[in-house]
Scaffold this motif. Structure first.
Motif, PDB file in Angstrom:
ATOM      1  N   ARG A 146      -5.496  -2.991  -5.415  1.00 42.10           N
ATOM      2  CA  ARG A 146      -6.256  -2.476  -4.036  1.00 42.10           C
ATOM      3  C   ARG A 146      -5.279  -1.378  -3.292  1.00 42.10           C
ATOM      4  O   ARG A 146      -4.164  -1.608  -3.432  1.00 42.10           O
ATOM      5  CB  ARG A 146      -5.765  -4.131  -3.332  1.00 42.10           C
ATOM      6  CG  ARG A 146      -6.800  -4.119  -2.129  1.00 42.10           C
ATOM      7  CD  ARG A 146      -6.145  -5.608  -1.411  1.00 42.10           C
ATOM      8  NE  ARG A 146      -6.739  -6.430  -1.808  1.00 42.10           N
ATOM      9  CZ  ARG A 146      -6.428  -7.688  -2.074  1.00 42.10           C
ATOM     10  NH1 ARG A 146      -5.134  -8.108  -1.933  1.00 42.10           N
ATOM     11  NH2 ARG A 146      -7.213  -8.768  -2.249  1.00 42.10           N
ATOM     12  N   PHE A 147      -5.732  -0.594  -2.756  1.00 38.97           N
ATOM     13  CA  PHE A 147      -5.155   0.319  -1.953  1.00 38.97           C
ATOM     14  C   PHE A 147      -5.991   0.948  -0.843  1.00 38.97           C
ATOM     15  O   PHE A 147      -7.318   0.724  -1.141  1.00 38.97           O
ATOM     16  CB  PHE A 147      -4.567   1.384  -2.949  1.00 38.97           C
ATOM     17  CG  PHE A 147      -5.522   2.567  -3.095  1.00 38.97           C
ATOM     18  CD1 PHE A 147      -6.103   2.278  -4.294  1.00 38.97           C
ATOM     19  CD2 PHE A 147      -5.500   3.528  -2.462  1.00 38.97           C
ATOM     20  CE1 PHE A 147      -7.034   3.195  -4.690  1.00 38.97           C
ATOM     21  CE2 PHE A 147      -6.722   4.702  -3.172  1.00 38.97           C
ATOM     22  CZ  PHE A 147      -7.290   4.285  -4.205  1.00 38.97           C
ATOM     23  N   ALA A 148      -5.482   1.628   0.150  1.00 36.58           N
ATOM     24  CA  ALA A 148      -6.505   2.118   1.090  1.00 36.58           C
ATOM     25  C   ALA A 148      -5.835   3.410   1.615  1.00 36.58           C
ATOM     26  O   ALA A 148      -6.386   4.374   1.376  1.00 36.58           O
ATOM     27  CB  ALA A 148      -6.852   1.119   2.184  1.00 36.58           C
ATOM     28  N   CYS A 149      -4.786   3.442   2.276  1.00 36.55           N
ATOM     29  CA  CYS A 149      -4.371   4.730   2.912  1.00 36.55           C
ATOM     30  C   CYS A 149      -3.592   5.579   1.995  1.00 36.55           C
ATOM     31  O   CYS A 149      -3.528   6.804   2.407  1.00 36.55           O
ATOM     32  CB  CYS A 149      -3.592   4.235   4.076  1.00 36.55           C
ATOM     33  SG  CYS A 149      -1.955   3.655   3.840  1.00 36.55           S
ATOM     34  N   ARG A 150      -2.920   5.232   1.069  1.00 38.04           N
ATOM     35  CA  ARG A 150      -1.835   6.092   0.288  1.00 38.04           C
ATOM     36  C   ARG A 150      -0.663   6.446   0.986  1.00 38.04           C
ATOM     37  O   ARG A 150       0.005   7.473   0.436  1.00 38.04           O
ATOM     38  CB  ARG A 150      -2.782   7.059  -0.589  1.00 38.04           C
ATOM     39  CG  ARG A 150      -3.808   6.446  -1.340  1.00 38.04           C
ATOM     40  CD  ARG A 150      -4.356   7.476  -2.105  1.00 38.04           C
ATOM     41  NE  ARG A 150      -3.656   8.048  -3.303  1.00 38.04           N
ATOM     42  CZ  ARG A 150      -3.843   8.302  -4.617  1.00 38.04           C
ATOM     43  NH1 ARG A 150      -5.003   7.895  -4.865  1.00 38.04           N
ATOM     44  NH2 ARG A 150      -3.074   8.430  -5.306  1.00 38.04           N
ATOM     45  N   VAL A 151      -0.504   6.213   2.246  1.00 34.85           N
ATOM     46  CA  VAL A 151       0.643   6.723   3.072  1.00 34.85           C
ATOM     47  C   VAL A 151       1.396   5.888   3.885  1.00 34.85           C
ATOM     48  O   VAL A 151       2.097   5.952   4.687  1.00 34.85           O
ATOM     49  CB  VAL A 151       0.115   7.897   3.941  1.00 34.85           C
ATOM     50  CG1 VAL A 151      -0.320   9.199   3.464  1.00 34.85           C
ATOM     51  CG2 VAL A 151      -1.023   7.399   4.978  1.00 34.85           C
ATOM     52  N   GLY A 152       1.491   4.543   3.338  1.00 30.89           N
ATOM     53  CA  GLY A 152       2.235   3.506   3.990  1.00 30.89           C
ATOM     54  C   GLY A 152       1.839   3.020   5.190  1.00 30.89           C
ATOM     55  O   GLY A 152       2.677   2.751   6.097  1.00 30.89           O
ATOM     56  N   MET A 153       0.401   2.876   5.504  1.00 35.46           N
ATOM     57  CA  MET A 153       0.149   2.486   6.815  1.00 35.46           C
ATOM     58  C   MET A 153      -0.723   1.297   6.734  1.00 35.46           C
ATOM     59  O   MET A 153      -0.831   0.532   7.648  1.00 35.46           O
ATOM     60  CB  MET A 153      -0.719   3.638   7.631  1.00 35.46           C
ATOM     61  CG  MET A 153       0.063   4.879   7.727  1.00 35.46           C
ATOM     62  SD  MET A 153      -0.957   5.990   8.831  1.00 35.46           S
ATOM     63  CE  MET A 153      -1.166   4.771  10.113  1.00 35.46           C
ATOM     64  N   CYS A 154      -1.486   1.070   5.485  1.00 32.10           N
ATOM     65  CA  CYS A 154      -2.161  -0.331   5.459  1.00 32.10           C
ATOM     66  C   CYS A 154      -1.620  -1.352   4.901  1.00 32.10           C
ATOM     67  O   CYS A 154      -1.824  -2.529   5.152  1.00 32.10           O
ATOM     68  CB  CYS A 154      -3.555   0.111   4.771  1.00 32.10           C
ATOM     69  SG  CYS A 154      -3.369   0.576   3.062  1.00 32.10           S
ATOM     70  N   GLY A 155      -0.533  -1.177   3.929  1.00 34.47           N
ATOM     71  CA  GLY A 155       0.300  -2.241   3.418  1.00 34.47           C
ATOM     72  C   GLY A 155      -0.726  -2.782   2.240  1.00 34.47           C
ATOM     73  O   GLY A 155      -0.181  -3.762   1.617  1.00 34.47           O
ATOM     74  N   SER A 156      -1.846  -2.492   1.758  1.00 30.02           N
ATOM     75  CA  SER A 156      -2.771  -3.033   1.003  1.00 30.02           C
ATOM     76  C   SER A 156      -2.334  -2.851  -0.658  1.00 30.02           C
ATOM     77  O   SER A 156      -2.721  -3.533  -1.505  1.00 30.02           O
ATOM     78  CB  SER A 156      -4.169  -2.812   1.034  1.00 30.02           C
ATOM     79  OG  SER A 156      -4.391  -1.305   0.777  1.00 30.02           O
ATOM     80  N   CYS A 157      -1.410  -2.072  -0.849  1.00 24.54           N
ATOM     81  CA  CYS A 157      -1.138  -1.597  -1.865  1.00 24.54           C
ATOM     82  C   CYS A 157       0.360  -2.451  -2.545  1.00 24.54           C
ATOM     83  O   CYS A 157       0.568  -1.767  -3.806  1.00 24.54           O
ATOM     84  CB  CYS A 157      -0.796  -0.024  -2.295  1.00 24.54           C
ATOM     85  SG  CYS A 157       0.591   0.168  -1.399  1.00 24.54           S
ATOM     86  N   ALA A 158       0.728  -3.215  -1.918  1.00 23.83           N
ATOM     87  CA  ALA A 158       1.950  -4.041  -2.202  1.00 23.83           C
ATOM     88  C   ALA A 158       1.802  -4.644  -3.496  1.00 23.83           C
ATOM     89  O   ALA A 158       0.513  -5.502  -3.812  1.00 23.83           O
ATOM     90  CB  ALA A 158       2.242  -4.927  -1.192  1.00 23.83           C
ATOM     91  N   VAL A 176       4.297   4.977  -8.071  1.00 16.81           N
ATOM     92  CA  VAL A 176       3.432   3.700  -8.776  1.00 16.81           C
ATOM     93  C   VAL A 176       2.183   3.567  -8.805  1.00 16.81           C
ATOM     94  O   VAL A 176       1.359   3.314  -9.795  1.00 16.81           O
ATOM     95  CB  VAL A 176       4.416   2.442  -8.438  1.00 16.81           C
ATOM     96  CG1 VAL A 176       3.695   1.274  -9.293  1.00 16.81           C
ATOM     97  CG2 VAL A 176       5.889   2.743  -8.832  1.00 16.81           C
ATOM     98  N   LEU A 177       1.665   3.881  -7.367  1.00 14.89           N
ATOM     99  CA  LEU A 177       0.008   3.865  -7.273  1.00 14.89           C
ATOM    100  C   LEU A 177      -0.560   4.920  -7.984  1.00 14.89           C
ATOM    101  O   LEU A 177      -1.784   4.515  -8.340  1.00 14.89           O
ATOM    102  CB  LEU A 177      -0.151   3.901  -5.758  1.00 14.89           C
ATOM    103  CG  LEU A 177      -1.693   3.829  -5.372  1.00 14.89           C
ATOM    104  CD1 LEU A 177      -2.132   2.479  -5.999  1.00 14.89           C
ATOM    105  CD2 LEU A 177      -1.785   4.059  -3.906  1.00 14.89           C
ATOM    106  N   ASP A 178       0.088   5.925  -8.311  1.00 12.26           N
ATOM    107  CA  ASP A 178      -0.676   6.973  -9.031  1.00 12.26           C
ATOM    108  C   ASP A 178      -0.693   6.563 -10.587  1.00 12.26           C
ATOM    109  O   ASP A 178      -1.744   6.824 -11.178  1.00 12.26           O
ATOM    110  CB  ASP A 178       0.465   8.349  -9.039  1.00 12.26           C
ATOM    111  CG  ASP A 178       0.246   8.951  -7.790  1.00 12.26           C
ATOM    112  OD1 ASP A 178      -0.851   8.838  -7.022  1.00 12.26           O
ATOM    113  OD2 ASP A 178       1.409   9.846  -7.451  1.00 12.26           O
TER     114      ASP A 178
HETATM  115  S1  FES Z   1      -2.165   2.388   0.466  1.00  7.95           S
HETATM  116 FE1  FES Z   1      -1.708   2.026   2.263  1.00  7.95          FE
HETATM  117  S2  FES Z   1       0.153   1.305   2.409  1.00  7.95           S
HETATM  118 FE2  FES Z   1       0.129   2.006   0.197  1.00  7.95          FE
END
Ligand code: FES
Ligand code: SF4
Ligand code: SF4
Length: 237
Positions: free
Chosen positions: A48-60, A30-32
């Protein structure tokens, strides 16, 4: 190549959904999809997003009505009919488009005294906490929270009672209650035992069902209820 029909929230609290058509790709998240819209169709889209791998939580965000990490949500799982509705997380003020203001969420962590309060100095030896101790295991159960807000956005009590501290702040408080090094428990239990604290939880379990880290804020809140009751019976609250 098939096409996804995507509705994306635009504007602030009183905005509206805008329709986009996005090419459907293999292994697409969905982020793509949101990134495609922002880069190829409308550069004014805020998200908003940062890590793209489920580590930062900012893409919720809210995806077809349910809070999720968009970077870890494959389109194939949520858009079987080729339709996606993407909105900002609920229970938080909207800044613009898909971006929410998280300051109230983190203010509640502070109100729940979600900050470590130690007594040791740098001259003291390391604390030794047995990995198998009950307290350590209870703390471990909630310590991986990354503050993404998915549970908070999924909680009906937060929606009905905006002052409610919510599952993430209470999970953090419970983690610290079980931290053998922390010295702030009396004040912490007093902070979470009020009307807006752990006793307001209706045990709906939505937070636990939806936490992408498989944390159970519901169990943490139940622990806080027991600890607050025990402290009250001892006259400590
Ligand atoms: S971009 Fe970091 S958890 Fe989704
Ligand atoms: S408990 Fe889970 S859903 Fe809630 S903020 Fe932490 S990681 Fe996110
Ligand atoms: S269990 Fe409690 S904190 Fe979790 S969603 Fe339900 S009411 Fe909210």
């Amino acid at each position: 190549m098939s096409t996804l029909h995507v509705s994306v929230w635009r504007g602030g609290e009183s905005g509206a959904f805008q329709a986009f058509e996005v090419p459907r790709l293999e292994s697409q998240t969905v982020l793509d999809v949101v990134t495609h819209i922002q880069r190829r169709l409308d550069p004014t889209l805020a998200y908003r997003f940062a890590c793209r791998v489920g580590m930062c939580g900012s893409c919720a965000m809210s995806v077809n009505g349910r809070a999720r990490w968009t970077c870890r949500t494959h389109v194939s799982k949520v858009a079987g009919d080729g339709r996606l509705e993407i909105a900002p997380l609920t229970n938080l003020p909207v800044v613009k488009d898909l971006v929410t203001d998280m300051s109230g969420f983190f203010d509640k962590w502070a109100r729940a005294r979600g900050r470590f309060e130690g007594a040791a100095t740098r001259r003291d030896d390391f604390a030794r906490v047995t990995p198998g101790s009950v307290e350590r295991q209870l703390a471990d159960a909630g310590i991986e929270c990354i503050g993404c807000g998915v549970c908070y956005s999924s909680c009906d009590v937060v929606a009905w009672t905006p002052g409610y501290l919510g599952p993430a702040a209470l999970n953090r408080a419970w983690t610290l209650v079980n931290d053998a090094r922390d010295t702030g428990n009396r004040a912490r239990l007093a902070a979470v035992a009020g009307d807006a604290g752990c006793h307001a939880c209706h045990t709906h379990m939505s937070c636990t069902e939806r936490c992408p880290k498989q944390i159970s804020p519901t169990a943490a809140i139940a622990g806080l209820k027991r600890a607050a009751m025990a402290a009250a019976l001892k006259g400590e609250l």
